[in-house]
Structure formats: C-alpha cells, structure tokens
Design a protein around this motif. Sequence first.
Motif, PDB file in Angstrom:
ATOM      1  N   LEU A 171      43.733  40.726  43.118  1.00  0.00           N
ATOM      2  CA  LEU A 171      43.960  41.798  42.321  1.00  0.00           C
ATOM      3  C   LEU A 171      43.158  41.653  40.869  1.00  0.00           C
ATOM      4  CD1 LEU A 171      45.997  44.116  40.871  1.00  0.00           C
ATOM      5  CD2 LEU A 171      47.306  42.322  39.944  1.00  0.00           C
ATOM      6  N   LEU A 172      42.805  40.416  40.376  1.00  0.00           N
ATOM      7  CA  LEU A 172      42.335  40.553  39.048  1.00  0.00           C
ATOM      8  C   LEU A 172      40.695  40.542  39.651  1.00  0.00           C
ATOM      9  CD1 LEU A 172      44.024  37.505  37.267  1.00  0.00           C
ATOM     10  CD2 LEU A 172      44.102  39.929  36.875  1.00  0.00           C
ATOM     11  N   ALA A 173      40.200  40.354  40.645  1.00  0.00           N
ATOM     12  CA  ALA A 173      38.798  40.274  41.239  1.00  0.00           C
ATOM     13  C   ALA A 173      38.476  42.169  41.343  1.00  0.00           C
ATOM     14  CB  ALA A 173      38.702  39.657  42.544  1.00  0.00           C
ATOM     15  N   PHE A 174      39.530  42.511  41.639  1.00  0.00           N
ATOM     16  CA  PHE A 174      39.342  44.257  41.821  1.00  0.00           C
ATOM     17  C   PHE A 174      39.236  44.945  40.487  1.00  0.00           C
ATOM     18  CE2 PHE A 174      41.257  48.344  41.957  1.00  0.00           C
ATOM     19  CZ  PHE A 174      40.441  49.218  42.758  1.00  0.00           C
ATOM     20  N   VAL A 175      40.186  44.397  39.603  1.00  0.00           N
ATOM     21  CA  VAL A 175      40.200  44.771  38.217  1.00  0.00           C
ATOM     22  C   VAL A 175      38.792  44.470  37.327  1.00  0.00           C
ATOM     23  CG1 VAL A 175      41.285  44.743  35.949  1.00  0.00           C
ATOM     24  CG2 VAL A 175      42.764  44.859  38.055  1.00  0.00           C
ATOM     25  N   LEU A 176      38.213  43.215  37.576  1.00  0.00           N
ATOM     26  CA  LEU A 176      37.207  43.009  37.109  1.00  0.00           C
ATOM     27  C   LEU A 176      35.920  43.732  37.580  1.00  0.00           C
ATOM     28  CD1 LEU A 176      37.963  39.052  36.386  1.00  0.00           C
ATOM     29  CD2 LEU A 176      37.984  41.079  34.622  1.00  0.00           C
ATOM     30  N   VAL A 178      35.806  46.647  38.985  1.00  0.00           N
ATOM     31  CA  VAL A 178      35.698  47.723  38.637  1.00  0.00           C
ATOM     32  C   VAL A 178      35.209  48.014  37.045  1.00  0.00           C
ATOM     33  CG1 VAL A 178      37.066  49.654  37.739  1.00  0.00           C
ATOM     34  CG2 VAL A 178      37.612  48.823  39.949  1.00  0.00           C
ATOM     35  N   GLU A 179      35.870  47.027  36.440  1.00  0.00           N
ATOM     36  CA  GLU A 179      35.297  46.938  34.767  1.00  0.00           C
ATOM     37  C   GLU A 179      33.607  46.724  34.819  1.00  0.00           C
ATOM     38  OE1 GLU A 179      36.828  45.091  30.541  1.00  0.00           O
ATOM     39  OE2 GLU A 179      37.162  43.868  32.509  1.00  0.00           O
ATOM     40  N   LYS A 180      33.260  46.029  35.679  1.00  0.00           N
ATOM     41  CA  LYS A 180      31.861  45.560  35.569  1.00  0.00           C
ATOM     42  C   LYS A 180      30.758  46.730  36.268  1.00  0.00           C
ATOM     43  CE  LYS A 180      28.720  41.954  36.739  1.00  0.00           C
ATOM     44  NZ  LYS A 180      28.464  40.371  37.649  1.00  0.00           N
ATOM     45  N   HIS A 181      31.302  47.445  37.175  1.00  0.00           N
ATOM     46  CA  HIS A 181      30.345  48.334  38.164  1.00  0.00           C
ATOM     47  C   HIS A 181      30.608  49.681  37.812  1.00  0.00           C
ATOM     48  CE1 HIS A 181      28.659  44.409  39.843  1.00  0.00           C
ATOM     49  NE2 HIS A 181      29.795  44.160  40.184  1.00  0.00           N
ATOM     50  N   CYS A 182      31.870  49.970  37.495  1.00  0.00           N
ATOM     51  CA  CYS A 182      31.897  51.518  37.467  1.00  0.00           C
ATOM     52  C   CYS A 182      31.824  52.348  36.217  1.00  0.00           C
ATOM     53  CB  CYS A 182      33.426  51.605  37.873  1.00  0.00           C
ATOM     54  SG  CYS A 182      33.708  51.258  39.797  1.00  0.00           S
ATOM     55  N   SER A 186      37.596  52.370  29.277  1.00  0.00           N
ATOM     56  CA  SER A 186      38.505  51.592  28.924  1.00  0.00           C
ATOM     57  C   SER A 186      39.445  51.341  30.154  1.00  0.00           C
ATOM     58  CB  SER A 186      39.501  52.072  27.700  1.00  0.00           C
ATOM     59  OG  SER A 186      39.869  53.332  27.950  1.00  0.00           O
ATOM     60  N   ARG A 187      40.310  50.546  30.120  1.00  0.00           N
ATOM     61  CA  ARG A 187      41.245  50.279  31.463  1.00  0.00           C
ATOM     62  C   ARG A 187      42.665  49.647  31.187  1.00  0.00           C
ATOM     63  NH1 ARG A 187      42.383  44.780  31.959  1.00  0.00           N
ATOM     64  NH2 ARG A 187      40.485  43.629  31.846  1.00  0.00           N
TER      65      ARG A 187
END
Length: 209
Positions: A171-176, A178-182, A186-187
């Motif tokens: 879960l956290l890997a996906f959130v991070l 997205v934050e890094k590459h998209c 804000s999220r």
Amino acid sequence: MADQLYLSLWFPNFRFASLPEKLIAVLQQFGKVSGNYRVSVASAIPLGWNESPVFQRIFVLDDRSEPSEESLAQNAVAEATEGLHDDSAYEFEVKWQLWQPVVAGEGLDATWKLEPATVKITGFGPEFDDATFEQNGHIRVDFGLDTPFVQEENDLDEDGKKRLAQNIEILLAFVLSVEKHCGISSRLLWTESGEPLAEKLIARLQRVN
C-alpha cells in the motif's frame, strides 16, 4: 470496525484534457507495484454516481484465455475517454494480490493466502457530481475496506504479523510511487469515517509487536 480506504490526488495547474494522461500514469504506477498492468473493468459514468455508465467494458483476465491488448491500462483509458465530457467520471478497476487469512474450519488456525483484491481508480470531470473533485481529488483511488491493512478483528501470530506488514508495505509503496512519478501537487490517504489511517496503522502495529 472496517472502514473504506481512499487516496485522493490533485495535480498542479490541472487541465481536464490531460485527465487521460494522468490516469494512465497512476495506473502504470499501480502496475509497477502490483505486477498487473491490465484493467479488469473500464467505465464512463455521466453526471453523478446514481447514473448508469454510458460506456463499460469488462475484460477477461484469467488463465483460460490470452488477455487482450485492449486491457492494457493505456488502451483501456484511451477507449473509455474517447468522448471526454466534463460532467463524467472515468473509473478503472484493477486487481492486486493481498494476504488474507483463510480459516478451513471451526477451531482451526487461519492460514494466510494471497488473494485478488479490487482497486478502483477514478478520474473526475469538473462538473461531475457537483464538482466532487474538490473533495475527492482530480483522481481518487478506492482501495476497498481497510481490513487487509489493519486486521482489527483477528489475533495475529508471527506469520500473521508478517503478512499484515507485507500488505501495508505494498500500500505504502504504491502511494510513494505515485507521489514520486505522477507529478501531483498534493495527496491525501483517508478513510470514510475520517479516522486518520496513519494513527490506525501505528496503533495496530504497536499491538502486534
């Protein structure tokens, strides 16, 4: 008590015409984390959630047939958003594998198995459902119930603690990712009840350690 879990994403200087590009970017990060780059269901929903989809395509993704190229995220998004309307939402169902406890019978200990879980990634037009994007984000990720990440109802042995930690990790890997590459501005990772997920996770991890 189980709670619905969401991730809301906002983009800087957002233009509605760029929504398909942003959806593909988020879906590709999901693919990197989950290993699944294919969409199960693609839908276009007009006006509000009470309306029936004006477009829906269900893709067969199983061992009985070769998955079609149309089910790849970039192709599914292109087809669903071909008629891009600012009063519509565009929803894509994808699946990842999460550890779930399975009890074979009464009085037996649970065994943990990887089971498919559905995630819905939705992009909102600015006029959809009374501008719901202001609260939900330009794109919202619906993870379903938070049970796989909290397991409040289950007493966990050492194997259960390990599996719970692995679910939280993906879960956290996906959130991070997205934050890094998209390119988001804000999220917000939030639950339907409003209870802060971070506090819930910390409390649960403290109980199992």
